[in-house]
Design a protein around this motif. Sequence first.
Motif, short mmCIF file in Angstrom:
data_model
loop_
_atom_site.label_atom_id
_atom_site.label_comp_id
_atom_site.label_asym_id
_atom_site.label_seq_id
_atom_site.Cartn_x
_atom_site.Cartn_y
_atom_site.Cartn_z
N THR A 90 0.77 -1.32 0.02
CA THR A 90 -0.08 0.01 0.09
C THR A 90 0.79 1.15 -0.06
N ASP A 91 1.91 1.12 0.84
CA ASP A 91 2.94 2.35 0.80
C ASP A 91 3.32 2.43 -0.40
N TYR A 92 3.91 1.56 -1.12
CA TYR A 92 4.54 1.50 -2.39
C TYR A 92 3.67 1.90 -3.35
N ARG A 99 10.10 5.98 -10.02
CA ARG A 99 11.30 6.04 -9.70
C ARG A 99 11.82 5.51 -8.61
N PRO A 100 12.99 4.45 -8.53
CA PRO A 100 13.00 3.76 -7.46
C PRO A 100 13.99 4.75 -6.21
N THR A 120 14.56 -1.68 -6.44
CA THR A 120 14.44 -2.20 -7.70
C THR A 120 14.24 -3.63 -7.66
N ALA A 121 14.51 -4.14 -6.48
CA ALA A 121 14.05 -5.82 -6.37
C ALA A 121 12.76 -6.01 -6.22
N TYR A 122 12.09 -5.13 -5.41
CA TYR A 122 10.63 -5.26 -5.54
C TYR A 122 9.98 -4.92 -6.69
N GLN A 123 10.30 -4.12 -7.35
CA GLN A 123 9.81 -3.80 -8.77
C GLN A 123 9.83 -4.91 -9.81
#
Length: 152
Positions: A93-95, A105-106, A121-124
């Motif tokens: 939710t925060d993301y 943009r990371p 970047t890993a989450y994306q």
Amino acid sequence: MTPIDAQLLDFAEALGVRIDYRRLREDRDGQYIHTRKVIHLRPGMHARHHRSVLAHELGHAVFGDIPTKFGPVNAKQERRAEEWAALRLIDHTDYQHLEAAYDGRPAGIALELGVMTSIVTAYQARLQRIGDVTYIGARMGAGQWAHRVEVA
């Protein structure tokens, strides 16, 4: 100490992993030694760097990673540890709100979340968008995903 920092320490305790601060090689901020169940961290890192490195090394501990001289195996271990850390450090939710605010943009997202850019970047990399739905940790097969969010 934030709640997520306390959660990481609790996680280390549950795994039976000791955290030790010591000088490491210049190219290292942390390392996990499986045979000793210890994580070595470089002292003096700022909070978001410390949090990100600790979570990454805990990922190695969870998977029982042992460094090897075979490059593809090491690359897989590093990617898996970084993705494991990202899924523990980032609330979706925060993301979502920050992704919209920073146009994905990371660097800006990472600063707001209190993690390093590599974690975002890993989450994306774990996100799979299909139509009006975003899946986190999607795998092959119906119903095989960690989290599903309707976007429309």
